[in-house]
Design a protein around this motif. Sequence first.
Motif, PDB file in Angstrom:
ATOM      1  N   SER A  46      16.859  54.581  86.875  1.00 52.83           N
ATOM      2  CA  SER A  46      15.565  55.705  86.366  1.00 52.83           C
ATOM      3  C   SER A  46      14.471  55.060  85.145  1.00 52.83           C
ATOM      4  O   SER A  46      14.936  54.042  84.893  1.00 52.83           O
ATOM      5  CB  SER A  46      16.145  56.969  85.904  1.00 52.83           C
ATOM      6  OG  SER A  46      14.762  57.799  86.258  1.00 52.83           O
ATOM      7  N   SER A  48      10.997  55.637  82.777  1.00 49.75           N
ATOM      8  CA  SER A  48       9.917  56.454  82.106  1.00 49.75           C
ATOM      9  C   SER A  48       9.073  56.565  83.201  1.00 49.75           C
ATOM     10  O   SER A  48       7.804  57.770  83.011  1.00 49.75           O
ATOM     11  CB  SER A  48      10.154  56.427  80.947  1.00 49.75           C
ATOM     12  OG  SER A  48       9.755  55.042  80.530  1.00 49.75           O
ATOM     13  N   THR A  49       8.803  55.355  83.832  1.00 45.50           N
ATOM     14  CA  THR A  49       6.990  55.664  84.326  1.00 45.50           C
ATOM     15  C   THR A  49       6.645  56.133  85.830  1.00 45.50           C
ATOM     16  O   THR A  49       5.605  56.269  86.640  1.00 45.50           O
ATOM     17  CB  THR A  49       6.794  53.831  84.101  1.00 45.50           C
ATOM     18  OG1 THR A  49       7.547  53.617  85.171  1.00 45.50           O
ATOM     19  CG2 THR A  49       6.106  53.529  82.741  1.00 45.50           C
ATOM     20  N   GLY A  50       7.932  56.749  86.219  1.00 46.91           N
ATOM     21  CA  GLY A  50       7.572  57.139  87.761  1.00 46.91           C
ATOM     22  C   GLY A  50       8.346  55.683  88.341  1.00 46.91           C
ATOM     23  O   GLY A  50       8.626  55.755  89.343  1.00 46.91           O
ATOM     24  N   GLN A  51       8.553  54.759  88.218  1.00 51.38           N
ATOM     25  CA  GLN A  51       9.248  53.977  88.982  1.00 51.38           C
ATOM     26  C   GLN A  51      10.492  53.453  88.553  1.00 51.38           C
ATOM     27  O   GLN A  51      10.533  52.769  87.217  1.00 51.38           O
ATOM     28  CB  GLN A  51       8.166  52.237  89.098  1.00 51.38           C
ATOM     29  CG  GLN A  51       7.224  53.077  89.206  1.00 51.38           C
ATOM     30  CD  GLN A  51       6.855  53.131  91.276  1.00 51.38           C
ATOM     31  OE1 GLN A  51       7.868  52.592  91.965  1.00 51.38           O
ATOM     32  NE2 GLN A  51       6.172  54.108  91.429  1.00 51.38           N
ATOM     33  N   PRO A  52      11.220  53.412  89.387  1.00 43.97           N
ATOM     34  CA  PRO A  52      13.369  52.983  88.782  1.00 43.97           C
ATOM     35  C   PRO A  52      12.844  50.974  88.397  1.00 43.97           C
ATOM     36  O   PRO A  52      12.252  50.523  88.912  1.00 43.97           O
ATOM     37  CB  PRO A  52      13.937  52.936  89.977  1.00 43.97           C
ATOM     38  CG  PRO A  52      13.023  54.350  91.198  1.00 43.97           C
ATOM     39  CD  PRO A  52      11.764  54.109  90.388  1.00 43.97           C
ATOM     40  N   GLU A 308      15.542  59.319  84.323  1.00 47.48           N
ATOM     41  CA  GLU A 308      14.180  59.924  82.910  1.00 47.48           C
ATOM     42  C   GLU A 308      13.179  61.044  83.555  1.00 47.48           C
ATOM     43  O   GLU A 308      12.702  61.247  84.362  1.00 47.48           O
ATOM     44  CB  GLU A 308      13.220  58.170  83.341  1.00 47.48           C
ATOM     45  CG  GLU A 308      14.471  57.276  82.598  1.00 47.48           C
ATOM     46  CD  GLU A 308      13.825  57.388  81.278  1.00 47.48           C
ATOM     47  OE1 GLU A 308      13.161  57.813  80.695  1.00 47.48           O
ATOM     48  OE2 GLU A 308      14.703  55.805  80.372  1.00 47.48           O
ATOM     49  N   GLU A 311       9.922  60.216  85.250  1.00 50.25           N
ATOM     50  CA  GLU A 311       9.946  59.931  86.441  1.00 50.25           C
ATOM     51  C   GLU A 311      10.309  61.403  87.547  1.00 50.25           C
ATOM     52  O   GLU A 311       9.379  61.192  89.017  1.00 50.25           O
ATOM     53  CB  GLU A 311      11.383  59.073  87.271  1.00 50.25           C
ATOM     54  CG  GLU A 311      11.362  58.908  88.346  1.00 50.25           C
ATOM     55  CD  GLU A 311      12.892  57.371  88.920  1.00 50.25           C
ATOM     56  OE1 GLU A 311      13.240  57.724  89.801  1.00 50.25           O
ATOM     57  OE2 GLU A 311      14.206  57.495  87.660  1.00 50.25           O
TER      58      GLU A 311
END
Length: 316
Positions: A46, A48-52, A308, A311
């Motif tokens: 996962s 934190s910026t939304g991208q795995p 995260e 995400e």
Amino acid sequence: QPGCSAPSFSGEMLEVDMASLASEKAENDVFTPADGCSLAYVIYTSGSTGQPKGVAVEHRQAISFLTGMQRQFLLQEDDIVMVKTSFSFDASVWQLFWWSLSGASAYLLPPGWEKDPALIVQAIHQENITTAHFIPAMLNSFLDQAEMKALGDGTSLKRVFAGGEPLAPHTAARFASLLPQVSLIHGYGPTEATVDAAFYVLDPERDRDRLRIPIGKPVPGARLYVLDPHLAVQPCGVAGELYIAGSGVARGYLNRPALTEERFLEDPFYPGERMYKTGDLARWLPDGNIEFLGRTDDQVKIRGYRIEPGEIEAAL
């Protein structure tokens, strides 16, 4: 294939000349043998910026971990490892390959059985499994079945690894009471350090009054540092951020050079080597083991998987 027929098949059929394809492929492809620095696999975690983010692990790092695990726990030829973890989860790496170092065997649990503790217990009994892995959440369900089936009266199991999230002391105590002859091993390690960086073999007497089960000592080939924000070593008993160094540190994040540079730092104690910034808080204990204390951020573990919240926020 020319000359083949499928009388009961009503769909479209294509004729394929395998000899011609093989010749064409040989002319166009250049085979490059893999070496220790070649990519072995990528497992996504996962982000934190939304991208795995994909963790790239090389052959030498995987081999270092597997041989270190064998040095520590020494599988024998009569051992049988249960393979029940999805290959999207890094614990599958040792389940798929560790047995091969010692001439042991692997048993592939049928698909879907990993969700049913009763079927897992059945497979352990019927296939004489000696080595298995559970995330702590599933370990409790397994112990429910073990109690019902009275596995403690006789089981082929020698060792059970528990990892992916912290192991609760009450779960460890319950395991010891139900399966006193089976070793319970608490594993710790992010995917970025090639599966596990530390192991702790539980002892019911020694661990009776612990508030937290330690994550143990480094697997052979790994080094663990507890450092302050200035990368100075924290003394025994003082909390700091946990860093992992040694031969198991992954190549980095696939196609994410900036994030790789942020989390994979130069090792200040071993020039020319790297260490991974885990984001985990920990401290050294007087007995030489490390105790996990939590996170420096809001990352959580759900059934062994890193999540995260950022995400989720990005998706919303």
